[in-house]
Write a protein that holds these residues in place. Sequence first.
Motif, short mmCIF file in Angstrom:
data_model
loop_
_atom_site.label_atom_id
_atom_site.label_comp_id
_atom_site.label_asym_id
_atom_site.label_seq_id
_atom_site.Cartn_x
_atom_site.Cartn_y
_atom_site.Cartn_z
N ASN A 478 -33.03 -17.35 20.82
CA ASN A 478 -34.41 -17.82 20.96
C ASN A 478 -34.94 -18.33 19.63
O ASN A 478 -34.44 -18.01 18.57
N GLY A 479 -36.00 -19.09 19.71
CA GLY A 479 -36.62 -19.60 18.50
C GLY A 479 -36.21 -21.04 18.22
O GLY A 479 -35.38 -21.64 18.90
N SER A 480 -36.79 -21.57 17.18
CA SER A 480 -36.52 -22.96 16.81
C SER A 480 -35.17 -23.06 16.10
O SER A 480 -34.55 -22.08 15.72
N LEU A 481 -34.73 -24.32 15.91
CA LEU A 481 -33.46 -24.55 15.23
C LEU A 481 -33.51 -24.08 13.79
O LEU A 481 -32.53 -23.55 13.25
N GLU A 482 -34.66 -24.24 13.15
CA GLU A 482 -34.80 -23.80 11.76
C GLU A 482 -34.67 -22.28 11.66
O GLU A 482 -34.00 -21.76 10.75
N GLN A 483 -35.30 -21.57 12.59
CA GLN A 483 -35.19 -20.11 12.57
C GLN A 483 -33.75 -19.66 12.81
O GLN A 483 -33.26 -18.72 12.16
N ARG A 484 -33.05 -20.32 13.72
CA ARG A 484 -31.66 -19.95 13.98
C ARG A 484 -30.77 -20.26 12.78
O ARG A 484 -29.85 -19.50 12.46
N THR A 485 -31.06 -21.35 12.09
CA THR A 485 -30.27 -21.70 10.91
C THR A 485 -30.45 -20.66 9.81
O THR A 485 -29.48 -20.25 9.15
N ILE A 486 -31.69 -20.23 9.60
CA ILE A 486 -31.95 -19.21 8.59
C ILE A 486 -31.24 -17.91 8.96
O ILE A 486 -30.64 -17.23 8.11
N ALA A 487 -31.32 -17.55 10.24
CA ALA A 487 -30.67 -16.31 10.68
C ALA A 487 -29.16 -16.40 10.49
O ALA A 487 -28.52 -15.42 10.09
N ARG A 488 -28.57 -17.57 10.75
CA ARG A 488 -27.12 -17.72 10.59
C ARG A 488 -26.70 -17.54 9.13
O ARG A 488 -25.70 -16.88 8.83
N SER A 489 -27.46 -18.13 8.22
CA SER A 489 -27.12 -18.01 6.80
C SER A 489 -27.24 -16.56 6.34
O SER A 489 -26.40 -16.06 5.57
N LYS A 490 -28.27 -15.85 6.80
CA LYS A 490 -28.43 -14.46 6.42
C LYS A 490 -27.31 -13.59 6.99
O LYS A 490 -26.79 -12.70 6.32
N VAL A 491 -26.94 -13.86 8.24
CA VAL A 491 -25.85 -13.09 8.84
C VAL A 491 -24.54 -13.35 8.09
O VAL A 491 -23.74 -12.43 7.89
N LEU A 492 -24.32 -14.59 7.68
CA LEU A 492 -23.12 -14.89 6.90
C LEU A 492 -23.10 -14.10 5.59
O LEU A 492 -22.05 -13.56 5.18
N ASN A 493 -24.24 -14.02 4.92
CA ASN A 493 -24.31 -13.24 3.68
C ASN A 493 -24.07 -11.75 3.93
O ASN A 493 -23.36 -11.08 3.17
N ILE A 494 -24.65 -11.24 5.03
CA ILE A 494 -24.46 -9.82 5.35
C ILE A 494 -23.00 -9.52 5.66
O ILE A 494 -22.41 -8.57 5.14
N LEU A 495 -22.40 -10.36 6.51
CA LEU A 495 -21.00 -10.12 6.87
C LEU A 495 -20.08 -10.33 5.67
O LEU A 495 -19.06 -9.64 5.54
N GLY A 496 -20.45 -11.25 4.79
CA GLY A 496 -19.66 -11.43 3.58
C GLY A 496 -19.70 -10.20 2.69
O GLY A 496 -18.68 -9.82 2.10
N LYS A 497 -20.87 -9.58 2.61
CA LYS A 497 -20.96 -8.35 1.83
C LYS A 497 -20.23 -7.21 2.51
O LYS A 497 -19.62 -6.35 1.86
N TYR A 498 -20.28 -7.19 3.83
CA TYR A 498 -19.50 -6.20 4.58
C TYR A 498 -18.01 -6.33 4.27
O TYR A 498 -17.30 -5.34 4.09
N SER A 499 -17.52 -7.57 4.25
CA SER A 499 -16.08 -7.80 4.08
C SER A 499 -15.57 -7.32 2.72
O SER A 499 -14.37 -7.13 2.54
N GLU A 500 -16.47 -7.14 1.74
CA GLU A 500 -16.05 -6.65 0.43
C GLU A 500 -15.82 -5.15 0.41
O GLU A 500 -15.24 -4.62 -0.55
#
Length: 802
Positions: A478-500
């Motif tokens: 749900n939400g606008s494309l901009e909100q989804r894009t921001i959420a995707r970048s944050k999730v990528l950072n979180i998962l990247g930190k998880y992978s360490e």
Amino acid sequence: MKVALRHVKMSGIFEKSLESIGSLLSPLGTNVGLKHMLERCVTSRTKREEEWMIRDCLRLVKAKLSEPSSKPSTVIKCLAFSIFSELSGYKAEFAYIHAVKLAQNGSLAEKKMGYLACAFLLRECDSLAVLLVNTILRDLTSKNIYVVAMALCASCHVFPHDQVTVLLPVLEEKLKHPSDYIRSKAVIVLHHFYRVFPQLCLQYVTSVKVMVGDKDPGVVAHVLQFLFVVAEDLPDVVMDIMPALVQIQNQILDGKLPLEYAYRGLHAPWMQISIIRLLRYLQEPGLDIYMLIQKTLQNVKLQIENAIGAAMVCECITTLVYHKVGDEMLASALLCVVDLMASPNSNLRYAGLSLLEIVLQQYKLPLSTAQQDVVLTSFCHPDEAMKRRTLSLLCTVAEAHNAETVCTQVVDYVCDQCSHNPHLQHDLISRAVALTDKFPNSQTHWHIAALIRVLPLARDKQAKAIQRRIQLMLLAGNGSLEQRTIARSKVLNILGKYSESKTVSTAVLEVYVWSLSQFCGAEDDQLVLEKLISLGYKVLHNQEPNTIMSYGVQNLLISIIQSAGHIAEKYDTAIDSLEEFLQETLKSHLADAYLRCTCMELLAALPHITVIHKVLQQPIQTETKLDFTLSFLDKYVCESLADNALPYQPKLLHIANPVLEITSLPSNSTTVPLAAAIMSSPCPSPLSSGTGSIVDFPRSESFGSEDSRSWSLRSPQKEDFRAKLLWSQEGRAKNVDSFVYVEHKEEVTPVPSDSKIQYLASLLFNRQEREAAGEEALQRDPLDELLSKDFQKLSASKPGKR
């Protein structure tokens, strides 16, 4: 004189010594000998010593039974020790035939011991059990009621299953025996055989139903237990005896039963519980039934502090909720719930919380301030069972404004208290996932943060389902494309930190690999490929030599290879290190057939990446456009639906279904078992969750009130939601998207207080400061908070097999 006294003492000691030696040499001659044998076996210090003693004693017993002139009393003692040895795990098969002989002949006491020994030593499938068939049938025709009762009891344990048809007509005759003692035993035996052979016993149910009007209350109590078991399979069987049940309940409440049936100030409480349970099978209960339950509650209210009184209250309220009674009927019953919740007894408070949860699954009832305090006090109770029950209740009353807080409390409890209880961990994770399905938020994306937190804790199919949810929310949330894009970048950072983290689970790494392949841009395609290859090398090198690769690691390697191929085809990028990684994977001892095929497929496609990229970039011509709606199958689908075929479910739903195995109490069902009503989950399954769901899930009800803090009863009302049908009997519906989005009213979280109790109260129940705290609540981002946490603690401490 002294010499004479000394002589007397010495002679007494000598006689006792001789008696002791005689008991040891002939252990079964007296009761003292049998007792001594049992004491020797029980007080043995080691397992081997115990085995030696029991085997020696069994040899003595066998020799004693082999004597032709053994007395019945000696045989009884031998059988008693044989039973003891059988219960201890040592076979005494030589004693079986003596137990059968003792049951066939002898006095009343000897026959009783013979039947008892046969019940302990023989099984229904033993060949010697056939010898008892004629004995039991003969004893059932005896004029001595005690012999008949012994035969009835023995038939439950030793009667062969292939001979049950011979016994059932005799049991039907015993249902009309002039002795109430025999009638009760006959009902119990028929109850036993109904559990084993229900189809054979159905023809005798009518004879048992007639006994509801028996003059002896004990017989009626056994009949009610039997009919309740029958009603679980065939609810219509008990419809014609409902007036008789109402009359019996009124007689019990009026105190017309003998005083011997009273317990803790209540008249025949177990009979009342059986009657109330049977009342649930009424399709449309009348006003007299409701008034009867109200009368029962009034009668038991004074004894609510007793466990049996609380049990009767639970049964009454569960029956009222099951029949979906109106406001007036349930109002007085809820006072008993309040009394249970306010009880100083932890067990009664636990029962009150369970009852409140059952009620809230059907009715929208706001909690008063006093009830909120009881819930919060129970949440901070030192008893873990009380805390788990409170979490379950909070999941039931969760709404849009407090779903995040409830989900956070559930996840925190899973992380802190459930590491050694996988079943409880699975159940609580299911409830947390259900809350994220029901109350997603496109502005704060708290539901994605919660799913990321529980993903390392989930296992097997549950982890796969959570992965699918995260992927769907990132692709088409749900939400606008901009909100989804921001959420995707944050999730990528979180998962990247998880992978360490060194303790990261393979399920998290799979989502991280998928996110890299889906959301990377053309400017950083080579960097993403290098990350994937580096991660693949780590996976290969971390595996110990000469070990079998786990299923989760194999899936992770396949995901890395497929994601690398996807990026290479999408952005026309191929680097030499990718080919080297594929070659090393092929040479690894961990590569199985499927992994080797995946590597060889990508190796064969690498020289042609440019051509594949150009083909993928070409626009699809209109005349060659594929019909993804499969409209040519409309006729076949309509015919199948007309034949009551099940609708098609995508693979995503099949994977998501196992997450929640406990469903909430249906609001429109007509037959719900008692166990399902009491043990139901407070959170709906993915197929019944509602707002903001990615796929077309039917909407479920949410409970609570925004306007009042006191008990205000309202009948259940369906929410104003209509999911668009994809298929109908006329064909595929037009202008229906693949996903159905549901608008969701956003609500903010109030400002927390200083104290822990006040803080939870403000988050869960306080609604007055919501507008004032709106701007501050919108500024907080759960994804940012998750990114700032210690990922060593959030990762799985002992990653299991995925």
